[in-house]
Design an enzyme around this catalytic site. Structure first.
Site, PDB file in Angstrom:
ATOM      1  N   PRO A   2       0.826  -1.202   0.000  1.00 50.76           N
ATOM      2  CG  PRO A   2      -0.840  -1.592   1.577  1.00 50.76           C
ATOM      3  CD  PRO A   2       0.481  -2.113   1.100  1.00 50.76           C
ATOM      4  CD  GLU A   3       2.928   2.731  -4.485  1.00 50.97           C
ATOM      5  OE1 GLU A   3       2.976   3.887  -4.957  1.00 50.97           O
ATOM      6  OE2 GLU A   3       3.168   1.713  -5.171  1.00 50.97           O
ATOM      7  CE  LYS A  60       5.283   3.777   0.405  1.00 44.87           C
ATOM      8  NZ  LYS A  60       6.171   2.762  -0.215  1.00 44.87           N
ATOM      9  CG  HIS A 109      -3.863 -14.956   6.658  1.00 47.04           C
ATOM     10  ND1 HIS A 109      -2.721 -15.711   6.806  1.00 47.04           N
ATOM     11  CD2 HIS A 109      -4.539 -15.480   5.600  1.00 47.04           C
ATOM     12  CE1 HIS A 109      -2.689 -16.650   5.865  1.00 47.04           C
ATOM     13  NE2 HIS A 109      -3.776 -16.539   5.131  1.00 47.04           N
ATOM     14  NE  ARG A 128       4.761 -11.842   1.111  1.00 47.21           N
ATOM     15  CZ  ARG A 128       5.632 -11.478   0.173  1.00 47.21           C
ATOM     16  NH1 ARG A 128       5.246 -10.649  -0.797  1.00 47.21           N
ATOM     17  NH2 ARG A 128       6.877 -11.925   0.202  1.00 47.21           N
ATOM     18  NE  ARG A 173      20.494  12.902  -3.623  1.00 41.32           N
ATOM     19  CZ  ARG A 173      20.048  12.218  -2.584  1.00 41.32           C
ATOM     20  NH1 ARG A 173      19.950  10.906  -2.662  1.00 41.32           N
ATOM     21  NH2 ARG A 173      19.734  12.822  -1.462  1.00 41.32           N
ATOM     22  NE  ARG A 282       9.768  -2.222  -5.908  1.00 41.66           N
ATOM     23  CZ  ARG A 282       9.119  -1.372  -5.111  1.00 41.66           C
ATOM     24  NH1 ARG A 282       9.790  -0.535  -4.322  1.00 41.66           N
ATOM     25  NH2 ARG A 282       7.810  -1.359  -5.084  1.00 41.66           N
TER      26      ARG A 282
END
Length: 292
Positions: A2-3, A60, A109, A128, A173, A282
């Site tokens: 979840p973002e 988050k 769960h 998880r 960067r 990613r």
């Protein structure tokens, strides 16, 4: 994972559904879910007879402000009542909350259960089991106990997050701009989905070295990030696997993505095929023609 939009969707649901929810009982079904205090009985005792007064979000993280309730006859609201610390939650990969009226037996769960005096239950479910919870009393610092919370960059919706800020932090960067957006110390709450979608909207290749991006492009990128996040929040976030809101409903933004999980499909703008490649481990989705 979840973002920001998914966590904000959960926050809004919790705020709406749990108005004046007083915790009378806590049941820990998986002790590893509770990160702090290390003494789990202290976690239970600390939360008992606490009113969940207000839900906030930082990146988050979900942060519940707690108020102390002396007895069942305490008059609400409790603006002037003594604070009883904070309940902090990070959903990680598969965590979500479910509100259950007249509590039933826990599902497979279930990790932590919170009950009010009427046996209504706020249930935390996590397949998880990577999610974590902290109860932090008023004598301790949130940022010191939760290192990740203290190191977060500005919120995408804040005044501090703008093109000037981005230009300053990326000026030297050599990392890709995609990697920069995923760095929670630079901007809080953006993950894989919304980094890909925002870069597509801004017309910027995810592989570009961050320092090569011009000021006018950063202005557009900032605007794209805000627009994409707001659109997703309005759709209840994105569900590709486990995310659910408080009512158990899926998020609908996944049906509207332009590049994320659309590998091999036609770009909605130019018709070119969407490609996928990994950046810093990613999966990254982009249109080679629209993004430069």
């Amino acid at each position: 994972m979840p973002e920001l939009p998914e966590v904000e969707t959960v926050r809004r649901g919790l705020e709406q559904k749990l108005n004046n929810f007083i915790i009378k009982k806590v049941e820990i079904c998986r002790y590893s879910t509770v990160a702090f205090p290390t003494n789990k009985e202290e976690f239970i005792k600390g939360l008992r007879n606490s009113l969940i007064y207000k839900w906030d979000r930082r990146g988050k993280y979900l942060i519940a402000q707690l108020k102390e309730v002396q007895n069942e006859h305490t008059q609400l609201p409790l603006e002037n009542s003594q604070n009883n610390g904070f309940l902090v939650v990070h959903l990680r990969m598969t965590g979500y909350f479910k509100f259950i009226e007249n509590s039933s037996n826990p599902c497979k769960h279930t990790r932590v259960r919170f009950f009010d005096k009427n046996n209504n239950e706020l249930r935390y479910i996590d397949v998880r089991s990577f999610g974590q919870m902290w109860w932090i009393n008023n004598d301790l610092s949130l940022n010191k106990i939760i290192k990740g919370l203290g190191s977060l960059g500005p919120e995408p919706f804040s005044k501090d997050f703008n093109a000037n800020y981005l230009k300053k932090v990326i000026s030297k960067r050599t990392k890709s701009i995609k990697a920069i957006l995923l760095d929670q110390t630079i901007v809080a709450g953006i993950g894989n989905i919304y980094a890909d979608e925002s870069l597509y909207s801004a017309g910027i290749s995810p592989f570009r070295e961050a320092r090569t991006i011009k000021k006018n492009e950063l202005i557009k990128l900032k605007e794209s990030i805000v627009t994409v996040l707001k659109k997703s929040i309005g759709s209840g976030g994105t569900t590709f696997s486990d995310f659910r809101d408080l009512e158990g409903e899926n998020g609908n933004f996944g049906l509207q993505t332009n590049v994320y999980r659309r590998t091999g499909k036609e770009c909605r703008k130019c018709g070119n095929l969407i490609e996928r490649q990994k950046i810093t481990g990613r999966s990254t989705h982009w249109c080679p023609k629209c993004q430069k």
